[in-house]
Design an enzyme around this catalytic site. Structure first.
Site, short mmCIF file in Angstrom:
data_model
loop_
_atom_site.label_atom_id
_atom_site.label_comp_id
_atom_site.label_asym_id
_atom_site.label_seq_id
_atom_site.Cartn_x
_atom_site.Cartn_y
_atom_site.Cartn_z
N ASN A 38 0.88 -1.21 -0.07
CA ASN A 38 0.06 0.07 0.17
C ASN A 38 1.05 1.30 -0.02
O ASN A 38 0.40 2.28 -0.64
CB ASN A 38 -0.79 0.02 1.20
CG ASN A 38 -2.05 -1.10 1.24
OD1 ASN A 38 -2.22 -1.65 0.10
ND2 ASN A 38 -2.42 -1.44 2.65
N TYR A 104 -7.01 -14.20 7.98
CA TYR A 104 -5.80 -14.29 7.05
C TYR A 104 -5.46 -15.64 6.34
O TYR A 104 -5.67 -16.31 7.39
CB TYR A 104 -4.41 -13.61 7.58
CG TYR A 104 -4.67 -12.39 7.83
CD1 TYR A 104 -4.19 -11.37 6.85
CD2 TYR A 104 -5.01 -11.59 9.03
CE1 TYR A 104 -4.19 -10.14 7.12
CE2 TYR A 104 -4.98 -10.24 9.28
CZ TYR A 104 -4.71 -9.33 8.05
OH TYR A 104 -4.54 -8.14 8.33
N LYS A 226 -0.05 8.78 15.46
CA LYS A 226 -1.41 9.04 14.78
C LYS A 226 -2.73 9.12 16.00
O LYS A 226 -2.66 7.88 16.58
CB LYS A 226 -1.62 7.79 13.80
CG LYS A 226 -0.65 7.99 12.64
CD LYS A 226 -0.43 6.54 11.89
CE LYS A 226 0.17 5.42 12.70
NZ LYS A 226 0.37 4.35 11.82
N GLU A 230 -8.52 12.75 15.20
CA GLU A 230 -7.89 14.19 16.07
C GLU A 230 -6.63 14.66 15.34
O GLU A 230 -6.09 15.90 15.65
CB GLU A 230 -7.43 13.84 17.60
CG GLU A 230 -8.69 13.42 18.66
CD GLU A 230 -9.61 14.85 18.68
OE1 GLU A 230 -9.13 15.89 18.69
OE2 GLU A 230 -10.42 14.36 18.49
N ALA A 258 -5.71 3.08 6.39
CA ALA A 258 -5.61 4.39 6.60
C ALA A 258 -4.16 4.58 7.22
O ALA A 258 -3.41 5.90 7.00
CB ALA A 258 -6.58 4.77 7.64
N ASP A 260 -1.48 3.23 6.47
CA ASP A 260 -0.42 2.95 5.29
C ASP A 260 -0.53 4.35 4.55
O ASP A 260 0.55 4.89 4.21
CB ASP A 260 -0.83 1.88 4.49
CG ASP A 260 -0.83 0.51 5.39
OD1 ASP A 260 -0.02 0.43 6.36
OD2 ASP A 260 -1.61 -0.43 4.89
N ASP A 296 -8.07 -1.52 -0.01
CA ASP A 296 -7.00 -1.12 0.70
C ASP A 296 -6.10 -0.20 0.19
O ASP A 296 -5.36 0.35 0.92
CB ASP A 296 -6.06 -2.62 0.76
CG ASP A 296 -6.56 -3.57 2.05
OD1 ASP A 296 -7.99 -3.69 1.93
OD2 ASP A 296 -6.19 -4.28 2.44
#
Length: 315
Positions: A38, A104, A226, A230, A258, A260, A296
């Site tokens: 990504n 997975y 992160k 916010e 997100a 990535d 993704d």
């Protein structure tokens, strides 16, 4: 010659075309996935040259992923194929909004065989950044060794190292092993980008500043935390710190990818010489764009789309 290098496991993701339990869903769409893939795709779409280090199975899933990589303009000279292992894939649920469930199918995949031998001076030559994540480190013992080798070799060759812990507890034998391994990998990196919940677990600190200080004391040059809607908080070894507000979107479709996308924004901003505050702001914008899509990486924007979003979106 690549500006940015990353290494990890590419996967095929299968996404239901309707909501509901897997037993009742009959139609799926496929896409390319994997945290580092990504990031590679996102950076390439913003005009940067990216080399991706990985292994694929010599199977139809591997063929599909290799074609995606080439179509996205990635340097695949360090992607090898194996006949004795298969390419990993996973399913994720379709949800009205927010966090989907994921399942997975990656045990003993081709990429789990990544090892220090995959990281050579020749493959790093001429690059400026090496991006690592804790997912690759968790996939297998040899992958963890490859990540450690990449960090050391990248620093020796003058590359800056960015590290996203990207916790996957289910892949580790214990929480203690995960914390010890990832904090060891983070030590001495140039930039580390944990989510706030990840940072609390890894450091035992409750505050954004406490999380940052934990890693700054371990030789990291800048910590970017992160903080979901916010935005993000950063602090540097020189003492610069700031909270950068996030961007508002009308509807959250899917949060996968997100983080990535945030890494793409920060990494490309730094590569272009932007001040850290502006690179983090770009990261916030990329993350906001990403959560508006079910894929993704399909929503990762080109440069013009990103600029337009940053000019017009609400904070």
């Amino acid at each position: 010659m690549a500006e940015i290098i990353t290494m990890g496991e590419p996967m095929v993701v299968l996404i239901p075309q309707e909501e509901g339990p897997f037993a009742e869903v009959g139609l799926f769409s496929k896409g390319a996935a994997g945290a580092e893939l990504n990031v590679a795709i996102g950076a390439s779409r913003l005009g940067h040259s990216v080399r991706y280090i990985s292994r694929l199975g010599r199977d139809f899933l591997g063929e599909y992923l290799l074609e995606v990589m080439k179509r996205e303009g990635l340097d695949v000279s360090a992607v090898s194929t194996e006949t004795d292992r298969l390419t990993g894939f996973y399913f994720k649920t379709k949800v009205p909004s927010g966090d989907p469930q994921v399942f997975y199918m990656r045990k003993n995949s081709a990429a789990s065989g990544l090892s220090p031998a995959d990281v050579t001076p020749e493959r790093l030559q001429g690059a400026r950044f090496f991006h690592l994540t804790g997912i690759t480190a968790a996939v297998s013992a040899s992958c963890l060794q490859a990540c450690r080798r990449a960090k050391v070799l990248a620093r020796e060759q003058g590359l800056q190292v960015t590290f996203d812990p990207n916790l996957r507890p289910a892949l580790w034998r214990s929480e203690e092993e995960m914390i010890s391994s990832l904090n060891g990998l983070a030590e001495g990196c140039d930039y580390i980008l944990p989510g706030v919940a990840e940072g609390r677990l890894l450091t035992g600190c409750d505050t954004l500043e406490g999380i940052a200080d934990f890693y700054l004391e371990r030789g990291v040059k800048a910590v970017i935390v992160k903080n979901r809607s916010e935005g993000a908080y950063y602090k540097t070894a020189a003492g610069e710190c700031s909270r950068i507000p996030g961007f508002h979107v009308k509807r959250i479709v899917d949060t996968v990818g997100a983080g990535d996308a945030f890494s793409v924004g920060v990494l490309t901003g730094l590569t272009e010489g932007l001040p850290l505050s502006e690179a983090v702001r770009r990261g916030n914008a990329m993350g906001a764009i990403m959560i508006t899509s079910a894929g993704d990486n399909d929503a990762l924007p080109g440069r013009e789309e990103l600029i337009r979003f940053m000019e017009e979106a609400e904070v």
